[in-house]
Scaffold this active site. Sequence first.
Site, PDB file in Angstrom:
ATOM      1  N   SER A   1      -8.226 -59.342  36.090  1.00 17.31           N
ATOM      2  CA  SER A   1      -7.378 -60.447  35.671  1.00 17.31           C
ATOM      3  C   SER A   1      -8.269 -61.558  35.139  1.00 17.31           C
ATOM      4  O   SER A   1      -9.464 -61.381  34.943  1.00 17.31           O
ATOM      5  CB  SER A   1      -6.571 -60.956  36.858  1.00 17.31           C
ATOM      6  OG  SER A   1      -7.439 -61.621  37.762  1.00 17.31           O
ATOM      7  N   HIS A   2      -7.653 -62.736  34.984  1.00 16.67           N
ATOM      8  CA  HIS A   2      -8.406 -63.951  34.694  1.00 16.67           C
ATOM      9  C   HIS A   2      -8.429 -64.892  35.895  1.00 16.67           C
ATOM     10  O   HIS A   2      -8.704 -66.076  35.750  1.00 16.67           O
ATOM     11  CB  HIS A   2      -7.815 -64.678  33.480  1.00 16.67           C
ATOM     12  CG  HIS A   2      -8.000 -63.942  32.187  1.00 16.67           C
ATOM     13  ND1 HIS A   2      -7.597 -64.457  30.985  1.00 16.67           N
ATOM     14  CD2 HIS A   2      -8.549 -62.730  31.911  1.00 16.67           C
ATOM     15  CE1 HIS A   2      -7.870 -63.597  30.010  1.00 16.67           C
ATOM     16  NE2 HIS A   2      -8.455 -62.533  30.562  1.00 16.67           N
ATOM     17  N   GLY A   3      -8.115 -64.367  37.075  1.00 11.69           N
ATOM     18  CA  GLY A   3      -8.231 -65.147  38.292  1.00 11.69           C
ATOM     19  C   GLY A   3      -7.015 -65.996  38.597  1.00 11.69           C
ATOM     20  O   GLY A   3      -5.923 -65.799  38.058  1.00 11.69           O
TER      21      GLY A   3
END
Length: 468
Positions: free
Chosen positions: A298-300
Amino acid sequence: MAIGHLSLSMSITVAVLLLGLPNSDGRSHYHKHKNGHKDHGGNQISLPPETAPAEPPGSSNDGSDNSSSEPCVFDVRSFGALGDGSSDDTQAFRAAWKAACTAESSVLLVPSDGVFMITSTILSGPCKPGFVLQIDGVLMPPDGPDCWPASDSKKQWLVFYRVDGMTLKGEGTIEGNGEDWWNLPCKPHRGPKGSTLPGPCDSPALIRFFMSYNLTVRGLRIENSPQFHVKFDGCEGVHIEDLSIRSPALSPNTDGIHIENTKSVSIYNSVISNGDDCISIGPGCSNVDIANVTCGPSHGISIGSLGVHNSQACVSNITVRNARISNSDNGVRIKTWQGGTGSVSGISFDNIYMENVRNCIIIDQYYCLTKQCLNQTSAVWVTDVAYANIKGTYDVRSPPIHFACSDAVACTNIIMSEVELLPYEGVLVDDPFCWNAYGVMQTLTIPPMSCLQEGQPQSLQENPALGC
């Protein structure tokens, strides 16, 4: 002889009387179920007493009439839905919603043996108390932009508007059919030779709750959204638990859970992997508790982006705890545009494990989607941010800690405690980075961090009007 005849007559009379009494031990008791079944037109049918099952001792209806608390089940098939995966079941779904919404303690059921396709739909409340939408089968939109009705919005698919006290749950799947949306040439690097072409690029958020209250969402699988998977806008009192959200790592703008202008939110025990932020927190959010979330790829988990187009953004009292983030471009992130106003305050990131994460801890106040953003003299103020017990491994292509705070408005009251981050592979290339960041090191960090400044900057003392 007379006495004998009299005794015999009395014995026969007593026996006849005993045989005529009802046997209370052998009688079965039947309870009428007022809300159990419906005909194919969606009308309620009460079971007749002679066919209703007996209630066992100790049940909720044993000895008392609690039938009014039993849910009315409105099966979408009773309203004409086919569930064959290709027929348009929109009208049946809307009719079932209208009927269920007006009945107390009702369940709108998407049954487990069907695949139901509906087009873009706004489902409005308020509904009667105790309303549940239970998805046990598969519910999905049309398959990509070529199948999307021209008259329908391309910004959203399933919208819940002004509902209060609703529960969305089930053991089924909401399937987004997002692949053809992700591959539009206007999406990043999806044009010829990896280009990004100009032009309209609207893609629908899969599920949106708008101006709604006291919501529960739990137990579902939500997959392959064209854009955001679940979005809450202008809501208050949101409880999310036991969700599984999945889309490919390269699916663009597919945030798992996005909230904006929403207060009092809890997100627990969920697993999210996607092509953008697992959880994104936009402007106007406060009192958000996130716990036991597994995130990645993901992107966090992000607060922002905030302050776009010189707007004001106020975000406060956000807690992220007991989380795991793996194989992600970012870990825990705060991102703001130059030129905004407002503040981000009261933020706690606690007990988070990172595995092969690039930019594990990042504050970026120069967020920009192109290289053409101009420097500006105002910024969203980032203050009172605590990082505690953040451990694991990072991707060495970027420093694990990066505080790029505004030239004009410093980040203040950053607290670092028990932060230990080691290279996933290779060796450290860049040291932690700080720019105009102030705070306290309660313990030494790994890698060592010497760039966080102590005290308060003079600029804040000269501008007490900062914040919200």
